[in-house]
Design a protein around this motif. Structure first.
Motif, PDB file in Angstrom:
ATOM      1  N   PRO A 102     -31.474 -64.780  -2.768  1.00 42.84           N
ATOM      2  CA  PRO A 102     -31.259 -63.549  -2.000  1.00 42.84           C
ATOM      3  C   PRO A 102     -30.255 -63.825  -0.884  1.00 42.84           C
ATOM      4  N   GLN A 129     -28.621 -61.960   2.790  1.00 36.69           N
ATOM      5  CA  GLN A 129     -28.563 -60.815   3.719  1.00 36.69           C
ATOM      6  C   GLN A 129     -27.233 -60.897   4.470  1.00 36.69           C
ATOM      7  N   THR A 137     -24.858 -65.523   7.023  1.00 33.38           N
ATOM      8  CA  THR A 137     -24.353 -66.405   8.082  1.00 33.38           C
ATOM      9  C   THR A 137     -24.920 -67.824   7.995  1.00 33.38           C
ATOM     10  N   THR A 157     -29.641 -61.400  10.011  1.00 35.10           N
ATOM     11  CA  THR A 157     -30.829 -60.546   9.956  1.00 35.10           C
ATOM     12  C   THR A 157     -32.097 -61.339  10.275  1.00 35.10           C
ATOM     13  N   ASP A 181     -34.718 -69.296  15.678  1.00 35.41           N
ATOM     14  CA  ASP A 181     -35.171 -68.921  17.020  1.00 35.41           C
ATOM     15  C   ASP A 181     -36.292 -67.889  16.989  1.00 35.41           C
ATOM     16  N   ASN A 222     -33.111 -65.117   9.192  1.00 36.56           N
ATOM     17  CA  ASN A 222     -33.454 -66.064  10.260  1.00 36.56           C
ATOM     18  C   ASN A 222     -34.766 -66.771   9.952  1.00 36.56           C
TER      19      ASN A 222
HETATM   20  C1  LIG Z   1     -22.230 -71.032  14.269  1.00 35.81           C
HETATM   21  C2  LIG Z   1     -23.632 -70.627  13.934  1.00 35.81           C
HETATM   22  C3  LIG Z   1     -24.595 -70.663  14.932  1.00 35.81           C
HETATM   23  C4  LIG Z   1     -25.911 -70.309  14.648  1.00 35.81           C
HETATM   24  N1  LIG Z   1     -26.829 -70.345  15.657  1.00 35.81           N
HETATM   25  C5  LIG Z   1     -28.108 -70.023  15.410  1.00 35.81           C
HETATM   26  C6  LIG Z   1     -29.074 -70.060  16.452  1.00 35.81           C
HETATM   27  O1  LIG Z   1     -28.776 -70.357  17.594  1.00 35.81           O
HETATM   28  N2  LIG Z   1     -30.363 -69.759  16.141  1.00 35.81           N
HETATM   29  C7  LIG Z   1     -30.747 -69.403  14.872  1.00 35.81           C
HETATM   30  O2  LIG Z   1     -31.932 -69.132  14.664  1.00 35.81           O
HETATM   31  N3  LIG Z   1     -29.845 -69.323  13.873  1.00 35.81           N
HETATM   32  C8  LIG Z   1     -28.540 -69.607  14.103  1.00 35.81           C
HETATM   33  N4  LIG Z   1     -27.600 -69.532  13.097  1.00 35.81           N
HETATM   34  C9  LIG Z   1     -28.038 -69.260  11.719  1.00 35.81           C
HETATM   35  C10 LIG Z   1     -27.936 -67.799  11.242  1.00 35.81           C
HETATM   36  O3  LIG Z   1     -26.785 -67.176  11.719  1.00 35.81           O
HETATM   37  C11 LIG Z   1     -29.142 -66.976  11.656  1.00 35.81           C
HETATM   38  O4  LIG Z   1     -30.312 -67.731  11.478  1.00 35.81           O
HETATM   39  C12 LIG Z   1     -29.258 -65.656  10.891  1.00 35.81           C
HETATM   40  O5  LIG Z   1     -30.389 -64.952  11.347  1.00 35.81           O
HETATM   41  C13 LIG Z   1     -29.407 -65.822   9.395  1.00 35.81           C
HETATM   42  O6  LIG Z   1     -29.563 -64.518   8.851  1.00 35.81           O
HETATM   43  P1  LIG Z   1     -28.679 -64.022   7.619  1.00 35.81           P
HETATM   44  O7  LIG Z   1     -29.100 -62.626   7.334  1.00 35.81           O
HETATM   45  O8  LIG Z   1     -27.224 -64.224   7.862  1.00 35.81           O
HETATM   46  O9  LIG Z   1     -29.211 -65.023   6.501  1.00 35.81           O
HETATM   47  P2  LIG Z   1     -28.549 -65.410   5.097  1.00 35.81           P
HETATM   48  O10 LIG Z   1     -27.481 -66.404   5.318  1.00 35.81           O
HETATM   49  O11 LIG Z   1     -28.219 -64.203   4.304  1.00 35.81           O
HETATM   50  O12 LIG Z   1     -29.831 -66.124   4.424  1.00 35.81           O
HETATM   51  C14 LIG Z   1     -30.374 -67.309   4.979  1.00 35.81           C
HETATM   52  C15 LIG Z   1     -31.343 -67.936   3.975  1.00 35.81           C
HETATM   53  O13 LIG Z   1     -32.481 -67.099   3.828  1.00 35.81           O
HETATM   54  C16 LIG Z   1     -32.629 -66.668   2.479  1.00 35.81           C
HETATM   55  N5  LIG Z   1     -33.050 -65.270   2.596  1.00 35.81           N
HETATM   56  C17 LIG Z   1     -32.361 -64.287   3.225  1.00 35.81           C
HETATM   57  N6  LIG Z   1     -33.111 -63.169   3.237  1.00 35.81           N
HETATM   58  C18 LIG Z   1     -34.274 -63.447   2.605  1.00 35.81           C
HETATM   59  C19 LIG Z   1     -35.452 -62.695   2.318  1.00 35.81           C
HETATM   60  N7  LIG Z   1     -35.581 -61.415   2.680  1.00 35.81           N
HETATM   61  N8  LIG Z   1     -36.472 -63.311   1.657  1.00 35.81           N
HETATM   62  C20 LIG Z   1     -36.351 -64.613   1.279  1.00 35.81           C
HETATM   63  N9  LIG Z   1     -35.262 -65.379   1.530  1.00 35.81           N
HETATM   64  C21 LIG Z   1     -34.240 -64.787   2.197  1.00 35.81           C
HETATM   65  C22 LIG Z   1     -31.274 -66.874   1.824  1.00 35.81           C
HETATM   66  O14 LIG Z   1     -31.387 -67.107   0.428  1.00 35.81           O
HETATM   67  C23 LIG Z   1     -30.766 -68.091   2.575  1.00 35.81           C
HETATM   68  O15 LIG Z   1     -31.287 -69.264   1.998  1.00 35.81           O
HETATM   69  C24 LIG Z   1     -26.271 -69.870  13.346  1.00 35.81           C
HETATM   70  C25 LIG Z   1     -25.287 -69.814  12.352  1.00 35.81           C
HETATM   71  C26 LIG Z   1     -23.980 -70.193  12.638  1.00 35.81           C
HETATM   72  C27 LIG Z   1     -22.956 -70.091  11.553  1.00 35.81           C
END
Ligand SMILES: Cc1cc2nc3c(=O)[nH]c(=O)nc-3n(C[C@H](O)[C@H](O)[C@H](O)COP(=O)(O)OP(=O)(O)OC[C@H]3O[C@@H](n4cnc5c(N)ncnc54)[C@H](O)[C@@H]3O)c2cc1C
Ligand code: SF4
Length: 330
Positions: A31, A33, A36, A112, A163, A116
């Motif tokens: 999956p 979202q 990132t 999202t 976080d 996260n």
């Molecule tokens: C430079 C940088 C700094 C960052 N700093 C932080 C920080 O300070 N704190 C922090 O917590 N995070 C940080 N992040 C990580 C990230 O940006 C966040 O955690 C963000 O919330 C991930 O959400 P997303 O929707 O982009 O996840 P995605 O990248 O879309 O998914 C993340 C993972 O979760 C899985 N997934 C997604 N949705 C679901 C679902 N509904 N059910 C089951 N599995 C799922 C995906 O398969 C993947 O493995 C950082 C990232 C970068 C690039």
């Protein structure tokens, strides 16, 4: 330059269709979202997939609603929306604060809540290019046979750096999960703390065709206070190198009725410490010191993320003491 490998992107608009795709392609599908976390990991070759199933088109995963004494947060809720939502700010201020401290404004506008909570585990030996990892001979999470953090250890101890997870655990949150079995949609829910396992290679207790759909958080009563602190090198962009959430339930006379200390970025799952041994004590500066000492005694950060592990242990005690001190007048 790190290139994104080719893969198919699916954009289903129904939950059942998304789950059927995940079930059909098994470990070849994930999956996605905001992407990132997943996209950088694909570029590093840390994660490999042939099919990305985007969840943004599924209505059920969106929205923040008050329902039956609980706040329901859809898994597709954006991090900026979470930080700025008036209901989250009013009822779960520590969650709004934790969300506001993630990464940067641009990343929070893509990232999202579901992503996260399901963030892949992080380690100084895995969040590197494929070439870098190959030069070291890989590790348990990357086609190798040895863990470089705990040589001779049997499991991967890469850290969960989310976080929102520790603070939601302190609020007593529950995750709602949907899966696909025998061509039918099945649902279950578990305490958020039980979503995480101790193996950093596969740290989520989710089957291949299961996704998190929402988080439900009981509204805290007036005597319950939750706080959060993260320590990172910079105030923006950086993942936490140690993070703490604290739940204090206060009696009418100002003593501690019950509480939880949640410490994260130690390993693949947050450490949850029940504070019943401190019940009855006055919530004051002495309690803040005792909590800091308890965290120091019970938690041993590993050299899995940047910074010296002994320093992180000392820092953990300081962060816990500061957090409790901040919460004394709530
Ligand atoms: C430079 C940088 C700094 C960052 N700093 C932080 C920080 O300070 N704190 C922090 O917590 N995070 C940080 N992040 C990580 C990230 O940006 C966040 O955690 C963000 O919330 C991930 O959400 P997303 O929707 O982009 O996840 P995605 O990248 O879309 O998914 C993340 C993972 O979760 C899985 N997934 C997604 N949705 C679901 C679902 N509904 N059910 C089951 N599995 C799922 C995906 O398969 C993947 O493995 C950082 C990232 C970068 C690039
Ligand atoms: S904790 Fe060990 S096995 Fe896991 S990613 Fe780090 S070096 Fe690899």
């Amino acid at each position: 330059m790190l290139r994104l490998p080719p893969f198919d992107v699916h954009l289903p608009d129904e939950l059942g269709a998304a789950l059927a795709l995940l079930a059909k392609h098994g470990r070849q599908a994930r999956p996605m979202q905001g992407g990132t976390d997943l996209v950088p990991n694909l570029k590093l070759g840390q994660t490999k997939l042939e099919h990305a199933v985007l969840l943004a088109g599924i209505d059920e995963l969106h929205g923040i609603e008050l329902d039956d004494g609980e706040l329901r947060l859809g898994a597709a809720t954006g991090l900026n929306a979470l930080a700025q939502d008036p209901q989250v700010q009013a009822h779960l201020p520590a969650l709004a604060f934790a969300a506001s401290r993630i990464a940067s404004p641009q990343i929070r506008s893509m990232g999202t809540l579901g992503g996260n909570l399901c963030l892949d585990t992080r380690c100084r030996y895995i969040n590197q290019s494929e070439l870098w990892r190959q030069a070291l001979g890989g590790c348990l999470k990357s086609h190798g046979r040895e863990c470089h953090v705990v040589p001779g250890g049997q499991g991967c101890v890469a850290a969960l750096s989310s976080d929102t997870a520790p603070v939601l655990i302190a609020y007593g949150a529950c995750v709602h999960i949907a899966g696909w079995q025998d061509s039918a949609l099945v649902r279950r829910h578990i305490a958020l703390a039980d979503l995480y396992d101790s193996d950093g290679v596969r740290h989520l207790r989710l089957a291949d065709a299961e996704i998190v759909t929402a988080v439900r958080v009981p509204l805290p009563s007036a005597n319950v206070h939750v706080g959060y602190r993260k320590w990172a090198v910079r105030k923006s962009i950086d993942f936490p190198l140690i993070s703490v959430a604290l739940r204090l339930e206060r009696s009418d006379t100002g003593s501690l009725l019950a509480g939880l200390l949640v410490v994260s970025v130690l390993g693949p799952r947050p450490r949850v410490i029940d504070l019943k041994a401190l019940a009855g004590r006055t919530i004051d500066a002495d309690l803040a010191k005792a909590l800091g000492q308890m965290a120091f005694d019970r938690c041993r950060p590993l050299p899995n993320v940047p910074y010296d592990a002994d320093y992180r242990r000392e820092r953990l005690a300081v962060e816990v003491r500061r957090l409790c001190t901040e919460m004394l007048n709530l």
